[in-house]
Design an enzyme around this catalytic site. Structure first.
Site, PDB file in Angstrom:
ATOM      1  N   LYS A 100       2.402 -10.391 -21.718  1.00  0.00           N
ATOM      2  CA  LYS A 100       1.814  -9.539 -20.974  1.00  0.00           C
ATOM      3  C   LYS A 100       2.292  -9.374 -19.532  1.00  0.00           C
ATOM      4  O   LYS A 100       2.364  -8.430 -18.946  1.00  0.00           O
ATOM      5  CB  LYS A 100       0.137  -9.834 -20.916  1.00  0.00           C
ATOM      6  CG  LYS A 100      -0.302  -9.457 -22.145  1.00  0.00           C
ATOM      7  CD  LYS A 100      -2.111  -9.536 -22.189  1.00  0.00           C
ATOM      8  CE  LYS A 100      -2.811  -9.153 -23.118  1.00  0.00           C
ATOM      9  NZ  LYS A 100      -4.117  -8.834 -23.039  1.00  0.00           N
ATOM     10  N   ASN A 119      -0.797  -4.494 -21.320  1.00  0.00           N
ATOM     11  CA  ASN A 119      -0.962  -4.520 -22.816  1.00  0.00           C
ATOM     12  C   ASN A 119      -0.788  -3.230 -23.243  1.00  0.00           C
ATOM     13  O   ASN A 119      -0.804  -3.259 -24.658  1.00  0.00           O
ATOM     14  CB  ASN A 119      -2.593  -4.915 -22.767  1.00  0.00           C
ATOM     15  CG  ASN A 119      -3.438  -3.757 -22.652  1.00  0.00           C
ATOM     16  OD1 ASN A 119      -3.217  -2.795 -22.159  1.00  0.00           O
ATOM     17  ND2 ASN A 119      -4.676  -3.866 -23.356  1.00  0.00           N
ATOM     18  N   GLY A 150     -13.505 -17.360 -16.047  1.00  0.00           N
ATOM     19  CA  GLY A 150     -12.188 -17.175 -16.510  1.00  0.00           C
ATOM     20  C   GLY A 150     -11.330 -16.538 -15.666  1.00  0.00           C
ATOM     21  O   GLY A 150     -11.702 -15.650 -14.426  1.00  0.00           O
ATOM     22  N   THR A 197     -16.715 -12.051 -24.444  1.00  0.00           N
ATOM     23  CA  THR A 197     -15.383 -11.289 -24.724  1.00  0.00           C
ATOM     24  C   THR A 197     -14.799 -11.680 -26.342  1.00  0.00           C
ATOM     25  O   THR A 197     -13.974 -10.975 -26.576  1.00  0.00           O
ATOM     26  CB  THR A 197     -14.292 -11.343 -23.848  1.00  0.00           C
ATOM     27  OG1 THR A 197     -13.720 -12.650 -23.665  1.00  0.00           O
ATOM     28  CG2 THR A 197     -14.731 -10.687 -22.422  1.00  0.00           C
ATOM     29  N   TYR A 213     -14.732 -11.971 -30.169  1.00  0.00           N
ATOM     30  CA  TYR A 213     -15.479 -11.060 -31.120  1.00  0.00           C
ATOM     31  C   TYR A 213     -15.528 -11.849 -32.553  1.00  0.00           C
ATOM     32  O   TYR A 213     -15.762 -11.096 -33.575  1.00  0.00           O
ATOM     33  CB  TYR A 213     -15.008  -9.735 -31.051  1.00  0.00           C
ATOM     34  CG  TYR A 213     -13.401  -9.549 -31.445  1.00  0.00           C
ATOM     35  CD1 TYR A 213     -13.015  -9.459 -32.735  1.00  0.00           C
ATOM     36  CD2 TYR A 213     -12.818  -9.395 -30.509  1.00  0.00           C
ATOM     37  CE1 TYR A 213     -11.702  -9.343 -33.049  1.00  0.00           C
ATOM     38  CE2 TYR A 213     -11.293  -9.273 -30.615  1.00  0.00           C
ATOM     39  CZ  TYR A 213     -10.677  -9.399 -31.931  1.00  0.00           C
ATOM     40  OH  TYR A 213      -9.235  -9.036 -32.275  1.00  0.00           O
ATOM     41  N   GLN A 233     -10.624  -0.755 -25.734  1.00  0.00           N
ATOM     42  CA  GLN A 233      -9.322  -0.842 -25.085  1.00  0.00           C
ATOM     43  C   GLN A 233      -8.265  -0.349 -25.963  1.00  0.00           C
ATOM     44  O   GLN A 233      -7.291   0.349 -25.349  1.00  0.00           O
ATOM     45  CB  GLN A 233      -8.855  -2.346 -24.927  1.00  0.00           C
ATOM     46  CG  GLN A 233      -8.746  -3.359 -25.957  1.00  0.00           C
ATOM     47  CD  GLN A 233      -7.428  -3.230 -26.717  1.00  0.00           C
ATOM     48  OE1 GLN A 233      -6.614  -2.844 -26.156  1.00  0.00           O
ATOM     49  NE2 GLN A 233      -7.393  -3.407 -28.147  1.00  0.00           N
TER      50      GLN A 233
END
EC number: 1.1.1.25
Length: 290
Positions: free
Chosen positions: A73, A94, A133, A234, A236, A265
Site C-alpha cells: 500500500k 488501495n 490503531g 473493522t 469482519y 470500499q
C-alpha cells in the site's frame, strides 16, 4: 464462468501477498455479471520485490487498474503518476486507476467506513471519535473522517512500530482539516476509558479480534460502554468479534463489524473503474448472506 470472456474483456487486478484468501474477486466478478459489464477481476500474489514489474504491467496490458493490499500500500506510491488529495494525506494506496497510461492512486477504506455508517443513518460529522490503531486502515479512517467533518478525534496506539505513524496522522489532521486530533498511549487505561466515555463513536481499527487474536479485545469491561455509544470493529472475520460481544453485553444499540466497510470500499473502487454503482444489496445478500 460468470461472464463470457472475449477479446474486449477489461482486466482489473488485486496485487498483494498473501492474497488467495480474499473475497474481492468474488465480490467484483459477481457485480460485473449482475450489471452485464465485460470486466474480469483476478488476484495476483505480488510482494514488494515483484511490485515494480506488476505496476508496469498495468500500463503494458492496458488493465483498467488494480486493488493494492499489504505489503504494497505504501510501496506502490513511487510507481504512480498521481495521487488524489486524500491519498496524499493518508500516504497509502488501495486502488489504482489507469487512464490511458496515467496511473492514479486512491484510498477507499475511509470512504467505505463512512458510507457504511451513513447507510444505517449514523452521522458522526460534528462528533467526537475515539480510534484505536494507526496502520493502513486506521489511517484511512482517521483522515477520511476528519475530512468529512468529525469534530474531535482521540487516537490511541501502543508505543510500538506504528507510534510514529500515529503521530503523523495527528499532525496532518490538525494541519489539513478542521478536526482537532490528539494522540494517546493505549497503555494508559484510565485515559482510554475517559476518552471513550466522552465519545460519540469508538472504532477499533487494529488487528485485535482477528485470527489469531480472535479471543482478544482492547476493551474487556462492558461498563466502559454506554448504550448510546456507536461501537465499530473493522474486523469482519469472525462476524461477531470479542469487542462486539462486550458491546452487546453492555446493551449498545449500534454495533458494527467491518463487513460494511469492506463492501463499500469495494463499491468506491468499482465506481472509479467502471463509472457504475456496485449493486451492494445484491452483493451483500449473495456473497455475504446479509
Amino acid at each position: 464462468m460468470l461472464n463470457e470472456l472475449d477479446g474486449h474483456t477489461i482486466l482489473i487486478g488485486l496485487m498483494a501477498y498473501p492474497i488467495r484468501h480474499s473475497m474481492s474477486p468474488t465480490m467484483h466478478n459477481h457485480a460485473f455479471h449482475k450489471l452485464g459489464l465485460n470486466y474480469a477481476y483476478l488476484a495476483f500474489e505480488i510482494d514488494n520485490e515483484k511490485l515494480p514489474g506488476a505496476i508496469d504491467a498495468i500500463r503494458t496490458l492496458d488493465m483498467r487498474g488494480s486493488n493494492i493490499s499489504m505489503p504494497n500500500k505504501q510501496k506502490v506510491i513511487p510507481y504512480l503518476d498521481k495521487l488524489d488529495p486524500a491519498t496524499e494525506m493518508i500516504g497509502a494506496v488501495n486502488t489504482v486507476v489507469n487512464d490511458n497510461g496515467v496511473l492514479t492512486g486512491y484510498t477507499t477504506d475511509g470512504i467505505g467506513f463512512m458510507k457504511s455508517l451513513d447507510v444505517d443513518g449514523i452521522n458522526i460529522r460534528g462528533q467526537k471519535m475515539v480510534l484505536a490503531g494507526a496502520g493502513g486502515a486506521a489511517t484511512a479512517i482517521a483522515v477520511q473522517a476528519a475530512l468529512d467533518g468529525v469534530k474531535e478525534m482521540s487516537i490511541f496506539n501502543r508505543d510500538d512500530e506504528f507510534w510514529e505513524s500515529a503521530k503523523h496522522n495527528v499532525e496532518i489532521i490538525n494541519e489539513k482539516t478542521d478536526c482537532h486530533a490528539t494522540l494517546h498511549r493505549l497503555e494508559d487505561q484510565e485515559d482510554f476509558k475517559s476518552e471513550i466515555d466522552s465519545a460519540f463513536i469508538y472504532c477499533d481499527a487494529t488487528s485485535v479480534g482477528m485470527n489469531p487474536l480472535q479471543d482478544q479485545t482492547l476493551v474487556t469491561d462492558p461498563s466502559w460502554f454506554r448504550k448510546d455509544l456507536v461501537v465499530y470493529d473493522t474486523v469482519y472475520a469472525p462476524r461477531t468479534t470479542k469487542l462486539m460481544e462486550v458491546a452487546e453485553e453492555a446493551g449498545v444499540e449500534h454495533v458494527y463489524n467491518g463487513l460494511g466497510m469492506m463492501i463499500y470500499q469495494g463499491a468506491a473502487a468499482f465506481k472509479l473503474w467502471t463509472g457504475e454503482d456496485m449493486p451492494v444489496d445484491y452483493i451483500s445478500e449473495v456473497i455475504f448472506g446479509e
